[in-house]
Write a protein that holds these residues in place. Structure first.
Motif, PDB file in Angstrom:
ATOM      1  N   GLU A  78      49.277 -15.085 -30.745  1.00 55.33           N
ATOM      2  CA  GLU A  78      50.198 -14.044 -30.270  1.00 55.33           C
ATOM      3  C   GLU A  78      50.100 -13.931 -28.748  1.00 55.33           C
ATOM      4  N   ASP A  79      51.201 -13.598 -28.120  1.00 53.31           N
ATOM      5  CA  ASP A  79      51.196 -13.384 -26.672  1.00 53.31           C
ATOM      6  C   ASP A  79      51.701 -11.968 -26.408  1.00 53.31           C
ATOM      7  N   LEU A  80      50.791 -11.095 -26.014  1.00 55.44           N
ATOM      8  CA  LEU A  80      51.191  -9.701 -25.760  1.00 55.44           C
ATOM      9  C   LEU A  80      51.906  -9.565 -24.412  1.00 55.44           C
ATOM     10  N   LYS A  81      51.844 -10.601 -23.600  1.00 55.11           N
ATOM     11  CA  LYS A  81      52.582 -10.692 -22.328  1.00 55.11           C
ATOM     12  C   LYS A  81      52.345  -9.507 -21.385  1.00 55.11           C
ATOM     13  N   ARG A  85      54.483  -8.091 -17.256  1.00 56.00           N
ATOM     14  CA  ARG A  85      55.089  -6.853 -16.756  1.00 56.00           C
ATOM     15  C   ARG A  85      54.159  -6.024 -15.871  1.00 56.00           C
ATOM     16  N   TYR A  86      52.900  -6.397 -15.832  1.00 57.15           N
ATOM     17  CA  TYR A  86      51.971  -5.605 -15.024  1.00 57.15           C
ATOM     18  C   TYR A  86      51.749  -6.249 -13.655  1.00 57.15           C
ATOM     19  N   VAL A  87      51.674  -5.395 -12.663  1.00 57.25           N
ATOM     20  CA  VAL A  87      51.444  -5.875 -11.302  1.00 57.25           C
ATOM     21  C   VAL A  87      49.974  -6.279 -11.174  1.00 57.25           C
ATOM     22  N   LEU A 102      42.757  -6.948 -15.849  1.00 58.30           N
ATOM     23  CA  LEU A 102      44.068  -7.500 -15.485  1.00 58.30           C
ATOM     24  C   LEU A 102      43.924  -8.789 -14.679  1.00 58.30           C
ATOM     25  N   LYS A 147      43.711  -7.855 -25.954  1.00 56.59           N
ATOM     26  CA  LYS A 147      43.346  -6.896 -27.008  1.00 56.59           C
ATOM     27  C   LYS A 147      42.374  -5.846 -26.477  1.00 56.59           C
ATOM     28  N   TYR A 149      42.196  -4.871 -23.411  1.00 51.24           N
ATOM     29  CA  TYR A 149      42.997  -3.991 -22.551  1.00 51.24           C
ATOM     30  C   TYR A 149      43.824  -3.021 -23.408  1.00 51.24           C
ATOM     31  N   ASP A 150      44.446  -3.567 -24.436  1.00 53.15           N
ATOM     32  CA  ASP A 150      45.294  -2.768 -25.330  1.00 53.15           C
ATOM     33  C   ASP A 150      44.481  -1.650 -25.987  1.00 53.15           C
ATOM     34  N   ASP A 151      43.286  -1.986 -26.454  1.00 57.36           N
ATOM     35  CA  ASP A 151      42.446  -0.998 -27.141  1.00 57.36           C
ATOM     36  C   ASP A 151      41.941   0.086 -26.192  1.00 57.36           C
ATOM     37  N   MET A 154      45.630   1.328 -23.385  1.00 58.22           N
ATOM     38  CA  MET A 154      47.005   1.555 -23.850  1.00 58.22           C
ATOM     39  C   MET A 154      46.993   2.292 -25.190  1.00 58.22           C
TER      40      MET A 154
ATOM     41  N   PRO B 384      50.347  -0.170 -14.684  1.00 60.27           N
ATOM     42  CA  PRO B 384      50.627  -0.867 -13.414  1.00 60.27           C
ATOM     43  C   PRO B 384      51.913  -1.700 -13.427  1.00 60.27           C
ATOM     44  N   ARG B 500      44.765  -4.421 -37.107  1.00 59.59           N
ATOM     45  CA  ARG B 500      45.791  -3.790 -36.262  1.00 59.59           C
ATOM     46  C   ARG B 500      46.949  -4.744 -36.009  1.00 59.59           C
ATOM     47  N   ARG B 502      49.629  -5.478 -33.305  1.00 58.54           N
ATOM     48  CA  ARG B 502      49.880  -5.132 -31.900  1.00 58.54           C
ATOM     49  C   ARG B 502      51.314  -5.445 -31.499  1.00 58.54           C
ATOM     50  N   PRO B 505      56.215  -8.408 -27.161  1.00 63.33           N
ATOM     51  CA  PRO B 505      57.567  -8.319 -26.583  1.00 63.33           C
ATOM     52  C   PRO B 505      58.523  -9.329 -27.212  1.00 63.33           C
TER      53      PRO B 505
END
Lengths: 157, 593
Positions: A78-81, A85-87, A102, A147, A149-151, A154, B384, B500, B502, B505
């Motif tokens: 999976e690619d949460l990408k 979108r984040y700087v 990041l 993951k 970072y997401d946990d 976010m 960010p 989970r 997730r 996009p």
């Protein structure tokens, strides 16, 4: 990552894997260097963790080179990408865990891009498969970081 | 008068002394009971929560709740299962008729022979009597349920009216509603374990049933000095664990707590014995942060007899209870009178003191016998993306703090709120009250994954808030006096090892939402600069590193708890930390209290 590396050409699998090992070593040095630069011991420990992870990646590729393991792309990562979108934060000696993650994600994105680039311009099928598999490995590493970072950052997003 | 028959009868009996007896091991012909016969019990272990209602109602004391092998206690499950003594059971089926999960039933088997007397007591579902899977027998019919599945509704101000102002929307139970709700309680106590501060819920509900609200108030303050606030805004984990919630509505524990505090306002000081007492131990404790955790710790430390001083950076105490929760859920005057009780019990409060600038934790440690850090996690998390720093892109917690301070900022006609937690709900509902016509919540996952309370989501919908799920902003740009929030649609990926799914996009799904204001409500965090400046060991999340059992940090005599230790969480967990800290600080000081 190092864009000029993408202009290199590879003729053997061994050479390819050695290049991949050198990339992991470069990442290891990057994180180790920043672990020393940051004034925050907690974040230094985070960088040391990232560095240790790069050594694990290096060991994996060394095992492949030694014929102990086989790499094969599954194309199902999976690619949460997040990096799309984040700087990207600036590296500073007082950066937070969030920013450190990041940066690590961004480095994995660069590594994926490099291997995908090499796959695209590769003529020997056997070599293409190796580049493809290496890109897949980097995607796994990136997903692991995403993951985390997401946990952690976010949870309400 | 003697008869001849009487004389010879004994000899007649002896005639059969050497014949084979007629006693038999089983009846010659086995007969099933009728289809609805009330025979030996069955228990669906997957449904049973070990609440003990069966044991409580049994008129013959035939049921005993016991540990069963392989079943562990869990949230809302005591881990116990009913063992039934058939030497006492009269097969009345009251246990089946009261069971709140309908796990208990009765087979139509009535015939059971065993050589071992101990077999007469067994645990249905665990001990296999051969009828566990029996389909015949007695199961409770809907009309036979001894419990009332419907809770009493809280009277609230209508949605159209409450859109106009920040007045409190829940009006509180009257005596009749409170009594009807209180009598639904099974007294099982599963809620006590579920509550982070372990409030004695069954006991204070019993006090309502007994009409003794003073006793109810005393019980509330034994574990929670913010009961009046929690009676309004608690996330009510107790209700999640309530036995009645499985097949009906849980007991409205939060509203019953509020009922007690609403109706003991005049007698509160007298009932609780609140007075400025002499500090008998001679020990001094500094509490950093006057939020729910710090003030709770201060209250119980003062009860132990210590002199407590609370230092607060803001001008008013209350922490996130004051700045993060809008008045329509928790009016500021309600919070203030509750804080007054704490302060009037002998706690000194010094507002406007910035630890790190005006003084330091190490200086406090030198002046005081112990320090408790409870500064919360009040900094809004960042996302960010490009455009996050634009003037009309606001941080949720900062906006709520301005509203709490009395500001009524204009957000324009259309507002996008990013996030799915309770802060996002407070922000979107506040935006409605500030006059926005169109308020849209953009959340990256589905409604099922939203961390916000279902009740809050529903109330937001009633007030006209719209929700867009599986959407994430990727970039914000200014377009005249408006903002273009560029978004991307998401799908939930396959479950990973943790189960989970997730958000991933979807390429090419980008779209733009044009709004006047965009508010980011994606979480909170501990202020990193404060945490590191204390000199106390912190984690990579800038939370304080403590011993989980005692809340002691790596610095001798310094404790930390609440959101600054756990990360952002709800008020009741912060309160529980404060109570725990008070206990262990008292232990540290040699149990002088």
């Amino acid at each position: 990552m190092h864009g000029k590396e993408s202009f290199r050409t590879f003729s053997t699998i061994k050479e390819t894997l050695e290049f991949a090992i050198s990339m992991e070593e470069a990442s290891y040095r990057f994180y180790t260097e920043w672990a020393g630069k940051t004034g925050n011991e907690v974040i230094a420990a985070v960088f040391r963790e990232f560095a240790a992870e790069e050594l694990r990646h290096k060991k994996l590729i060394e095992d492949v080179r030694a014929g102990k393991k086989e790499l094969k792309a599954r194309h199902d990562v999976e690619d949460l990408k997040l990096a799309d979108r984040y700087v990207k934060p600036q590296m500073t000696d007082s950066m937070s865990y969030q920013d450190a993650l990041l940066v690590a994600i961004d480095r994995e994105v660069a590594a994926i891009a490099l291997y995908e680039h090499l796959t695209a311009f590769c003529v020997e099928e056997e070599l293409c498969l190796v580049f493809d598999a290496l890109a897949d490995e980097e995607k796994k590493h990136k997903l692991k970081l995403e993951k985390i970072y997401d946990d952690n950052f976010m949870r309400e997003d | 008068m003697w008869k001849l028959r009487d004389m010879i009868s004994p000899f007649y009996a002896w005639k059969r002394a050497f014949e084979k007896p007629f006693t038999i091991r089983k009846p010659l012909v086995e007969r099933d009971g009728p289809p609805l016969y009330r025979g030996f019990h069955t228990n669906d272990l997957g449904k049973c929560i070990g609440c003990g209602s069966c044991e409580e109602i049994c008129q013959n004391a035939a049921i005993d709740m016991r540990r069963a092998e392989g079943i562990e206690p869990a949230h809302g499950d005591s881990g116990l299962r009913p063992a039934i003594d058939y030497g006492r059971c009269c097969w009345c089926a009251l246990c089946v008729d009261i069971c709140p999960t309908a796990s208990l039933g009765m087979s139509n088997k009535y015939n059971w022979i065993s050589d071992t007397g101990e077999d007469w007591a067994f645990t249905p579902g665990v001990d296999d009597g051969g009828w566990n899977e029996d389909e015949l027998g007695y199961t409770r019919a809907e009309c036979a349920w001894l419990l009332d599945p419907a809770g009493q509704k809280m009277p609230v101000v209508g949605a159209d009216e409450r859109r106009k102002n920040f007045e409190e929307m829940a009006l509180g139970y009257g005596g009749d509603s409170a009594m009807k709700e209180a009598v639904r309680c099974l007294d099982c106590g599963l809620c006590v374990e579920a509550c982070p501060t372990h409030m004695d819920v069954p006991a204070y509900i019993r006090a309502i049933r007994d009409g003794d609200l003073d006793e109810g108030l005393r019980l509330l303050y034994d574990t929670n000095p913010f009961s009046e606030s929690c009676g309004r805004i608690c996330t009510a984990k107790c209700q999640d664990a309530c036995a009645l919630g499985h097949l009906g509505e849980p007991i409205m524990i939060r509203w019953l707590k509020r009922y007690i505090t609403d109706n003991t306002l005049d007698s509160r000081y007298e009932v609780l014995g609140i007075e400025k007492r002499a500090r008998r131990t001679g020990r001094k404790i500094a509490v950093v942060g006057a939020g729910p955790s710090g003030l709770t710790a201060a209250f119980y430390l003062a009860r132990f007899g210590h002199a407590v001083t609370v230092f607060e950076r803001s001008e008013k105490p209350g922490g996130m209870l004051r700045t993060g929760i809008p008045d329509y859920r928790l009016p500021a005057d309600v919070l203030q009178r509750e804080i007054d009780v704490i302060l009037d019990s002998g706690v000194e409060l010094r507002c406007g003191v910035d630890i790190g600038k005006d003084t330091t934790v190490s200086k406090l440690r030198q002046e005081y016998d112990a320090v408790y850090i409870s500064v919360g996690a009040q900094e809004g998390s960042s996302m960010p993306i490009e455009g996050i720093d634009l003037p009309r892109v606001l941080v949720g917690v900062d906006l709520l703090a301005r509203i709490a301070a009395g500001e009524r900022p204009s957000l324009g006609e259309s507002v996008a709120v990013i996030g799915g937690g309770n802060t996002a709900m407070d922000v979107c509902r506040s935006a409605v009250r500030l006059g926005a016509d169109k308020v849209t919540v953009l959340y990256r996952r589905t409604e099922k994954e939203m961390p916000a309370n279902a009740e809050e989501i529903e109330e937001a919908r009633e007030e006209g808030v719209e929700f867009e799920f599986l959407v994430s902003p990727v970039k914000i740009t200014e377009k005249g006096d408006k903002l273009d929030v560029e978004c991307q649609r998401m799908r939930l990926g396959e479950p990973d090892d943790s189960g989970r799914r997730r958000p991933v996009p979807i390429d090419g799904s980008e779209f733009t939402v044009t709004v006047d204001t965009c508010v980011m409500a994606v979480g909170q965090q501990v202020e990193g600069s404060f945490a590191t400046a204390t000199g106390v060991k912190v984690t990579r999340w800038n939370t304080f590193h403590v011993d989980g059992d005692t809340l002691v940090t790596d610095t001798e005599g310094v404790f930390a708890g609440g959101d600054c230790e756990t990360g952002p969480d709800d008020a009741i967990r912060a309160i529980a930390s404060g109570k725990k800290a008070a206990w262990f600080i008292n232990e540290y000081l040699g149990r002088d209290g």
